[in-house]
Write an enzyme that holds these catalytic residues in place. Sequence first.
Site, PDB file in Angstrom:
ATOM      1  NE  ARG A 231      -2.607   1.162   3.443  1.00 21.24           N
ATOM      2  CZ  ARG A 231      -3.581   1.330   4.575  1.00 21.24           C
ATOM      3  NH1 ARG A 231      -4.810   1.408   4.221  1.00 21.24           N
ATOM      4  NH2 ARG A 231      -3.189   1.192   5.690  1.00 21.24           N
TER       5      ARG A 231
ATOM      6  CG  ASP B  54      -4.147   2.749  10.981  1.00 20.51           C
ATOM      7  OD1 ASP B  54      -5.366   3.358  11.562  1.00 20.51           O
ATOM      8  OD2 ASP B  54      -4.358   2.079  10.069  1.00 20.51           O
TER       9      ASP B  54
END
Length: 540
Positions: A161, A442
């Site tokens: 990603r 996150d």
Amino acid sequence: MSYGVVIHSKIAPKAQEELFTPDALKFLSALHKTFESTRQALLTAREDAQRRHDSGVPLDFPPETAHIRADPSWHCALPAPGLEDRRVEITGPTDRKMVINALNSGSKTFMADFEDSNSPTFSNMINGQVNLRDAIRRQIDFESGGKQYKLSEKPAVLIVRPRGWHLDEPRVTVDNQPISASIFDFALYFFHSAKELVKRGSGPYFYLPKMEHYLEARLWNDIFVFSQSYIGIPLNTIRATVLIETLPAAFQMEEILFELRNHSSGLNCGRWDYIFSFIKKRRADRSAVLPDRKDVTMTVHFMDSYVKLLIQTCHRRKVAAMGGMSAQIPIKNDSKANEVAMGKVRADKLREVTAGHDGTWIAHPLIGPIARGIFDEHMLGPNQYHNLRLDVKVAAADLLDPKVPGKVTVEGIRENVSTCLAYTAAWVGGNGCIPLNYLMEDAATAEITRVQLWQWVKYGVRAENGQLITADYVDGVIKELSPTINKIVPGLKEEHVRLAVDYLKLQIRKQWPSEFLTSDLMPYLAIADGVEPQFQRASL
């Protein structure tokens, strides 16, 4: 300087020497010069769209692409090697130990993350690239603290990603202009490893974050076509899964798949960022105020509608509909609390597989057997593409429905403040993935907490006990809780906690919240890496 490329940091010189070869710099330069103007135009279009929504124009399915949505004949690419069965995907940042443990976790795939679970210090970014390159070549084994870390014979399939379109990489400029962080992350991985992946029977596979329009997917597709031709591998070798984690993207799922169809491997429910986007995109709508974030579950109407539409869309086009993250991590030394947490994982994964998802995300290897067991029991084949969810009928009003059972509480305010300060301080200190309250958090977590506090202050919300939520009130909570942040995340530097405090106080007083915390704070990391101010578009 080579091909107009200048590296503005001397961090990790060995990794730089290995990665920034003349041919790699030439590729970076070619991508930047070909596609940067389009990226900037698309980012301007985002701002224009937000102004329209602020003025009262509601989000809706694009009328100009109705023919794409109505046409049943087109489908996306067949699953690429290693992506036929994705029932459990583990995610995490790209440090060397994490990469080995994730690849050895028993999950079908590992999403190696340069984005939300990674703090983009230059050291993290380029050492992460080296780690992935070495993992692909089975050269990543190492010893630390007397313990050997060795890759297994059949590791998980690697998916990378890159960062989103909104971010610059200020440590690298082309013709005195910062390069796109998306292009930087993609290009280094692709250039150094695509041919090797193909030779080993796999391919360059990606997760694409934070998109808001199908034209942003078209840009990615154009980059894929250009890049495959540039290095000489067959077209349509790349596969990309798009995270539907912004509210605008939920109205354009069909179009996003259509733009990427020859390179597509499906869509993913990026649930936490989606909630963040729901608040941010409807910032001017008082009726869209949400209660405590713990009450915004996957079963509330706007979230459930988004999930059902994603599954129906993917299966109609014969690609994977991936479920979201279970952020729970095992709780040691408290079996009762651990069983409650694991019960939440089981319920979440059962909801996903029975809804029709083809796979799910986990944040910790020990959660893998739970997720895998549930998917093995309820998904007998490699996927559920046959489950077309013809029963689903989702209208724009369903995706925009702000009614969520729950209340704003003092406990919710305090938790948001504590979490936002802890994560922000950790991020500027170089750590983008931290355990908080037995959850692996996150950047999406910090973003939700930040915009919720802004929203409650903006609209003068009263907490359940009658407390009016003002900027001064939140300041008082910040003052009380900031000395305790080091207990939540040990080892934080005092200067980083102070920066987090100042940032949150500023944010809750703004007319509109900043688009991304990571954009705001990137200059802090760039300064620490030795970058001069003129190469930073944002400022603290």
